[in-house]
Scaffold this active site. Structure first.
Site, PDB file in Angstrom:
ATOM      1  N   ARG A 263       2.713   0.724  -5.595  1.00  0.00           N
ATOM      2  CA  ARG A 263       1.301   0.674  -5.947  1.00  0.00           C
ATOM      3  C   ARG A 263       1.055  -0.494  -6.887  1.00  0.00           C
ATOM      4  O   ARG A 263       1.875  -0.806  -7.760  1.00  0.00           O
ATOM      5  CB  ARG A 263       0.855   1.989  -6.605  1.00  0.00           C
ATOM      6  CG  ARG A 263       0.620   3.110  -5.599  1.00  0.00           C
ATOM      7  CD  ARG A 263      -0.544   2.806  -4.666  1.00  0.00           C
ATOM      8  NE  ARG A 263      -0.766   3.832  -3.639  1.00  0.00           N
ATOM      9  CZ  ARG A 263      -0.264   3.786  -2.419  1.00  0.00           C
ATOM     10  NH1 ARG A 263       0.525   2.777  -2.061  1.00  0.00           N
ATOM     11  NH2 ARG A 263      -0.533   4.727  -1.535  1.00  0.00           N
ATOM     12  N   GLU A 292      -8.001  -3.129  -4.820  1.00  0.00           N
ATOM     13  CA  GLU A 292      -7.995  -3.498  -3.403  1.00  0.00           C
ATOM     14  C   GLU A 292      -9.378  -3.265  -2.801  1.00  0.00           C
ATOM     15  O   GLU A 292      -9.967  -2.213  -3.048  1.00  0.00           O
ATOM     16  CB  GLU A 292      -6.937  -2.682  -2.651  1.00  0.00           C
ATOM     17  CG  GLU A 292      -5.519  -2.981  -3.125  1.00  0.00           C
ATOM     18  CD  GLU A 292      -4.453  -2.192  -2.371  1.00  0.00           C
ATOM     19  OE1 GLU A 292      -4.800  -1.437  -1.433  1.00  0.00           O
ATOM     20  OE2 GLU A 292      -3.268  -2.325  -2.727  1.00  0.00           O
ATOM     21  N   HIS A 311      -2.202  -4.838   2.112  1.00  0.00           N
ATOM     22  CA  HIS A 311      -1.792  -3.438   2.228  1.00  0.00           C
ATOM     23  C   HIS A 311      -1.570  -3.076   3.706  1.00  0.00           C
ATOM     24  O   HIS A 311      -1.982  -2.007   4.168  1.00  0.00           O
ATOM     25  CB  HIS A 311      -2.833  -2.508   1.610  1.00  0.00           C
ATOM     26  CG  HIS A 311      -2.248  -1.220   1.109  1.00  0.00           C
ATOM     27  ND1 HIS A 311      -2.702  -0.581  -0.016  1.00  0.00           N
ATOM     28  CD2 HIS A 311      -1.232  -0.444   1.573  1.00  0.00           C
ATOM     29  CE1 HIS A 311      -2.008   0.542  -0.220  1.00  0.00           C
ATOM     30  NE2 HIS A 311      -1.106   0.631   0.746  1.00  0.00           N
TER      31      HIS A 311
END
Length: 350
Positions: A263, A292, A311
């Site tokens: 993360r 994000e 991601h």
């Protein structure tokens, strides 16, 4: 047991895989209305097309379905607010399967009261994404070891430079923060390269295959100067917030490669940017960032020694099937009174 589990599909899923769930565990009654769910733009698009909108009538129908469920397959809209509404509105709800390996973060963001956290079991898809993330970790470490920024710089200049010595993974020590499924899979792959693999754990454990040395996170400042590469495979929790920060990055071996497949919040991005600029960190491959999408204003976009992956390292055409199989297996465990896999810790939310 003949008990049935009324499960409502809260996230887009191919009809073939809906039927697979019911075949694998016939006691699951998977209620779905695909017209109430956004179409997938690509496999494992759990949020679906962002332009999709339900009419007020459709929204009411969707919420009535959610509120009739014993279990949810996915979080509605992948939104914390929708999860909060649904759990509060449905006292019969027993279980929510999240699509993300780090689904605990969404549960935490939902801000549910204690009685709801005690009422509902939340599980994640941890393990499904381990192999593709481990491959990305090796990919990032190789890019750093082989000096990708230098190669790209010379290529853009059409410059055939003098030969120079590239790093060799087989002679490197790599530190893995987090030895869950992802970290363990990274360790096995790095061991095959011949790396000396150091792993971290807060509790005494038998080191996974491929881990040569086990350390407590409190010992990181004393060992960080020994390692050539750092792989972050930790969830985002209060305990991991900013773990890779100013103090740790002040002690690194110059030219360190960092890969983050955990993360983004585990790394203090301001400290990382400073270390990338002055050479303490030679290369960073980031599949995740603290915010994000990564803001356009972030210097990380333009640093030549950074790779930004949006991601997407987990993306695999087989992901949806793997989650469906995991859900069916966990449904069997729930109905048979057995411990469920990947249960979210509702204290630390991982």
């Amino acid at each position: 047991m003949n008990e049935r589990l009324r499960t409502v599909l809260a996230t887009p899923l191919d009809e073939e895989l809906c039927r697979l769930v019911e075949q694998l565990e016939p006691r699951v009654e998977l209620i779905r209305d695909h017209s109430l769910l956004p179409p997938m733009r690509y496999p494992a698009d759990h949020a679906g097309d962002p332009s999709f909108r339900r009419t007020p009538t459709q929204q009411s129908l969707f919420e009535k379905l959610l509120d009739s469920a014993d279990a949810l397959y996915g979080i509605p809209g992948e939104e914390a607010e929708a999860l909060h509404r649904t759990v509060i509105a449905n006292p019969r709800l027993r279980w929510v399967q999240t699509m993300a390996a780090g689904g605990g973060a969404m549960v935490q963001a939902a801000g549910l009261p204690a009685h709801c956290l005690n009422q509902v079991v939340f599980t994640t898809s941890a393990g499904v994404h381990g192999a593709p993330l481990a491959e990305f970790a090796v990919f990032g470490l190789l890019l750093g070891a082989k000096g990708l920024p230098r190669l790209q710089h010379d290529q853009r200049r059409h410059e055939w430079a003098d030969r120079w010595f590239m790093g060799q993974l087989r002679s490197q020590s790599i530190l893995i923060l987090g030895l869950g499924n992802i970290g363990a899979q990274v360790a096995r792959r790095l061991s095959a390269f011949g790396c000396h693999v150091i792993g971290t754990s807060r509790r005494p454990i038998d080191p996974p295959q491929g881990v040569d040395e086990l350390v407590h996170p409190d010992d990181l400042p004393s060992i960080i100067a020994r390692v050539h590469g750092l792989v972050v495979a930790l969830p985002g929790t209060d305990a991991t917030q900013g773990m890779v920060g100013v103090e740790l990055l002040a002690r690194v071996r110059p030219g360190l490669t960092i890969v983050n497949v955990g993360r983004g919040t585990v790394i203090d991005e301001a400290a990382l940017i400073a270390a990338l600029r002055d050479g303490r960190v030679g290369y960073a491959a980031l599949d995740v960032t603290a915010v994000e999408p990564l803001p356009n204003s972030s210097p990380l976009w333009d640093l030549p020694n950074v790779l930004i992956s949006p991601h997407t390292a987990t993306a695999d055409t087989r992901e949806d099937r793997a989650i469906a199989e995991l859900f069916a297996a966990n449904a069997t465990r729930l109905l048979d009174g057995l411990p469920m896999r990947n249960r979210v810790d509702t204290v630390e939310f991982y």
